[in-house]
Scaffold this motif. Sequence first.
Motif, PDB file in Angstrom:
ATOM      1  N   ARG A 279      21.918  63.621  60.142  1.00  0.00           N
ATOM      2  CA  ARG A 279      21.371  62.318  60.551  1.00  0.00           C
ATOM      3  C   ARG A 279      21.321  61.441  59.296  1.00  0.00           C
ATOM      4  O   ARG A 279      20.716  61.807  58.304  1.00  0.00           O
ATOM      5  N   ILE A 280      21.962  60.262  59.333  1.00  0.00           N
ATOM      6  CA  ILE A 280      21.991  59.409  58.154  1.00  0.00           C
ATOM      7  C   ILE A 280      21.306  58.065  58.438  1.00  0.00           C
ATOM      8  O   ILE A 280      21.483  57.482  59.502  1.00  0.00           O
ATOM      9  N   ILE A 281      20.516  57.628  57.477  1.00  0.00           N
ATOM     10  CA  ILE A 281      19.776  56.371  57.573  1.00  0.00           C
ATOM     11  C   ILE A 281      20.223  55.470  56.425  1.00  0.00           C
ATOM     12  O   ILE A 281      20.231  55.901  55.270  1.00  0.00           O
ATOM     13  N   TYR A 282      20.600  54.238  56.765  1.00  0.00           N
ATOM     14  CA  TYR A 282      21.054  53.295  55.741  1.00  0.00           C
ATOM     15  C   TYR A 282      19.930  52.334  55.362  1.00  0.00           C
ATOM     16  O   TYR A 282      19.323  51.695  56.226  1.00  0.00           O
ATOM     17  N   LYS A 283      19.666  52.237  54.073  1.00  0.00           N
ATOM     18  CA  LYS A 283      18.684  51.297  53.540  1.00  0.00           C
ATOM     19  C   LYS A 283      19.431  50.179  52.815  1.00  0.00           C
ATOM     20  O   LYS A 283      20.076  50.418  51.785  1.00  0.00           O
ATOM     21  N   GLU A 284      19.360  48.982  53.357  1.00  0.00           N
ATOM     22  CA  GLU A 284      19.989  47.829  52.711  1.00  0.00           C
ATOM     23  C   GLU A 284      19.251  47.532  51.409  1.00  0.00           C
ATOM     24  O   GLU A 284      18.060  47.216  51.407  1.00  0.00           O
ATOM     25  N   PHE A 285      19.980  47.636  50.296  1.00  0.00           N
ATOM     26  CA  PHE A 285      19.350  47.498  48.979  1.00  0.00           C
ATOM     27  C   PHE A 285      20.255  46.653  48.070  1.00  0.00           C
ATOM     28  O   PHE A 285      20.877  47.154  47.132  1.00  0.00           O
ATOM     29  N   PRO A 286      20.338  45.340  48.341  1.00  0.00           N
ATOM     30  CA  PRO A 286      21.212  44.476  47.552  1.00  0.00           C
ATOM     31  C   PRO A 286      20.624  44.183  46.173  1.00  0.00           C
ATOM     32  O   PRO A 286      19.562  43.570  46.058  1.00  0.00           O
ATOM     33  N   ILE A 287      21.351  44.587  45.128  1.00  0.00           N
ATOM     34  CA  ILE A 287      20.831  44.409  43.771  1.00  0.00           C
ATOM     35  C   ILE A 287      21.884  43.853  42.809  1.00  0.00           C
ATOM     36  O   ILE A 287      21.588  43.655  41.632  1.00  0.00           O
ATOM     37  N   LEU A 288      23.084  43.589  43.318  1.00  0.00           N
ATOM     38  CA  LEU A 288      24.185  43.234  42.419  1.00  0.00           C
ATOM     39  C   LEU A 288      24.629  41.779  42.567  1.00  0.00           C
ATOM     40  O   LEU A 288      25.800  41.468  42.371  1.00  0.00           O
ATOM     41  N   GLY A 289      23.716  40.903  42.906  1.00  0.00           N
ATOM     42  CA  GLY A 289      24.054  39.491  42.895  1.00  0.00           C
ATOM     43  C   GLY A 289      24.110  38.853  44.275  1.00  0.00           C
ATOM     44  O   GLY A 289      23.772  39.463  45.296  1.00  0.00           O
ATOM     45  N   GLU A 290      24.567  37.610  44.288  1.00  0.00           N
ATOM     46  CA  GLU A 290      24.528  36.784  45.494  1.00  0.00           C
ATOM     47  C   GLU A 290      25.352  37.375  46.631  1.00  0.00           C
ATOM     48  O   GLU A 290      24.917  37.374  47.790  1.00  0.00           O
ATOM     49  N   GLU A 291      26.546  37.891  46.322  1.00  0.00           N
ATOM     50  CA  GLU A 291      27.377  38.451  47.391  1.00  0.00           C
ATOM     51  C   GLU A 291      26.759  39.710  47.983  1.00  0.00           C
ATOM     52  O   GLU A 291      26.935  39.991  49.179  1.00  0.00           O
ATOM     53  N   SER A 292      26.047  40.470  47.180  1.00  0.00           N
ATOM     54  CA  SER A 292      25.335  41.637  47.696  1.00  0.00           C
ATOM     55  C   SER A 292      24.272  41.215  48.703  1.00  0.00           C
ATOM     56  O   SER A 292      24.151  41.804  49.785  1.00  0.00           O
ATOM     57  N   VAL A 293      23.518  40.194  48.331  1.00  0.00           N
ATOM     58  CA  VAL A 293      22.458  39.710  49.222  1.00  0.00           C
ATOM     59  C   VAL A 293      23.056  39.152  50.504  1.00  0.00           C
ATOM     60  O   VAL A 293      22.583  39.445  51.613  1.00  0.00           O
TER      61      VAL A 293
ATOM     62  N   ASP B  63      30.597  49.527  58.135  1.00  0.00           N
ATOM     63  CA  ASP B  63      31.870  50.101  57.699  1.00  0.00           C
ATOM     64  C   ASP B  63      32.820  49.015  57.215  1.00  0.00           C
ATOM     65  O   ASP B  63      33.524  49.188  56.209  1.00  0.00           O
ATOM     66  N   ALA B  64      32.849  47.896  57.929  1.00  0.00           N
ATOM     67  CA  ALA B  64      33.749  46.803  57.551  1.00  0.00           C
ATOM     68  C   ALA B  64      33.356  46.200  56.211  1.00  0.00           C
ATOM     69  O   ALA B  64      34.219  45.873  55.387  1.00  0.00           O
ATOM     70  N   LEU B  65      32.066  46.063  55.955  1.00  0.00           N
ATOM     71  CA  LEU B  65      31.605  45.492  54.692  1.00  0.00           C
ATOM     72  C   LEU B  65      31.870  46.443  53.531  1.00  0.00           C
ATOM     73  O   LEU B  65      32.122  46.008  52.401  1.00  0.00           O
ATOM     74  N   MET B  66      31.811  47.746  53.786  1.00  0.00           N
ATOM     75  CA  MET B  66      32.073  48.709  52.731  1.00  0.00           C
ATOM     76  C   MET B  66      33.527  48.677  52.278  1.00  0.00           C
ATOM     77  O   MET B  66      33.843  49.081  51.152  1.00  0.00           O
ATOM     78  N   THR B  67      34.424  48.213  53.132  1.00  0.00           N
ATOM     79  CA  THR B  67      35.845  48.188  52.793  1.00  0.00           C
ATOM     80  C   THR B  67      36.375  46.768  52.609  1.00  0.00           C
ATOM     81  O   THR B  67      37.583  46.590  52.381  1.00  0.00           O
ATOM     82  N   LEU B  68      35.523  45.774  52.694  1.00  0.00           N
ATOM     83  CA  LEU B  68      35.949  44.381  52.544  1.00  0.00           C
ATOM     84  C   LEU B  68      36.458  44.123  51.131  1.00  0.00           C
ATOM     85  O   LEU B  68      35.770  44.422  50.149  1.00  0.00           O
ATOM     86  N   ARG B  69      37.638  43.551  51.008  1.00  0.00           N
ATOM     87  CA  ARG B  69      38.231  43.270  49.704  1.00  0.00           C
ATOM     88  C   ARG B  69      37.999  41.825  49.269  1.00  0.00           C
ATOM     89  O   ARG B  69      38.006  41.540  48.067  1.00  0.00           O
ATOM     90  N   ALA B  70      37.797  40.933  50.211  1.00  0.00           N
ATOM     91  CA  ALA B  70      37.600  39.521  49.879  1.00  0.00           C
ATOM     92  C   ALA B  70      36.189  39.280  49.364  1.00  0.00           C
ATOM     93  O   ALA B  70      35.298  40.132  49.487  1.00  0.00           O
ATOM     94  N   ASN B  71      35.981  38.109  48.759  1.00  0.00           N
ATOM     95  CA  ASN B  71      34.640  37.722  48.338  1.00  0.00           C
ATOM     96  C   ASN B  71      33.742  37.597  49.567  1.00  0.00           C
ATOM     97  O   ASN B  71      34.162  37.065  50.605  1.00  0.00           O
ATOM     98  N   ALA B  72      32.515  38.070  49.454  1.00  0.00           N
ATOM     99  CA  ALA B  72      31.601  38.104  50.601  1.00  0.00           C
ATOM    100  C   ALA B  72      30.855  36.781  50.737  1.00  0.00           C
ATOM    101  O   ALA B  72      29.647  36.695  50.532  1.00  0.00           O
TER     102      ALA B  72
END
Length: 250
Positions: free
Chosen positions: A126-140, A163-172
């Motif tokens: 069982r996996i739980i994802y915690k959104e933890f943006p810490i690497l700048g504006e695109e992370s947030v 899944d799509a965001l984990m593999t996105l190559r373009a700027n977010a």
Amino acid sequence: MTRLVTAAALAMGLATPAIAFDIGAMTEDERTMFRDEVRAYLLDNPEVLMEAIQVLESRQAAQAEANDVALVAANSDALFNDGYSHVGGNPDGDVTMVEFVDYRCGYCRKAFPELNELIESDGNIRIIYKEFPILGEESVTSSRFAIATQLAHGEEAYGEMHDALMTLRANATEEVLARLADDMGYDSQEILAKMDDPEVDRRIGENHGLAQRLQISGTPTFVIGDQMLRGYVPLDGMRDVVEQVREQDS
């Protein structure tokens, strides 16, 4: 330097039997002679110092692990039952894994396919994802968009967007993410509107507060059972930890 001084003290303990004497009562000449003797011994026997460093590192690692176990226990409800974080894998799995994730983190992306392989091949995690943006504006922006997708379209949509965001190559940027959502068949305008929902702020704030209590400062960080893995761990290492947790619980 602190580690070397501590290791030197350990080295003397390893090399000589315990002797009861009061260093504070020594004269300055006696202190100088004592220091010279210690230095001479360590120069003649450097392997003793290396042995002491290994003992010190082992003790520090054991203490850090014990500290992590205590932190996980003290924050178990927020980790495993917060009521809003997405739950993937097998919801009834016998091992629960939590990932603190930042979509723009290179090591999170490196771990992503291996983590999926672990979950799929094991079948009982069982996996739980915690959104933890810490690497700048695109992370947030990425995290806000993922949570907004969850609020607008539900858990399955969140899983696909994650899944799509984990593999996105373009700027977010919001424009790029809106096109991504449209291509996936979701209402991008509804998602963009949800990004301003106070609930998005609350969830990210709760996750940051939890990370602070757990002394987490980087991504990825995994909690598996009562163990904390700080940083990327190869697939085989993750499998080993999962099996250790199962053995502890059996």
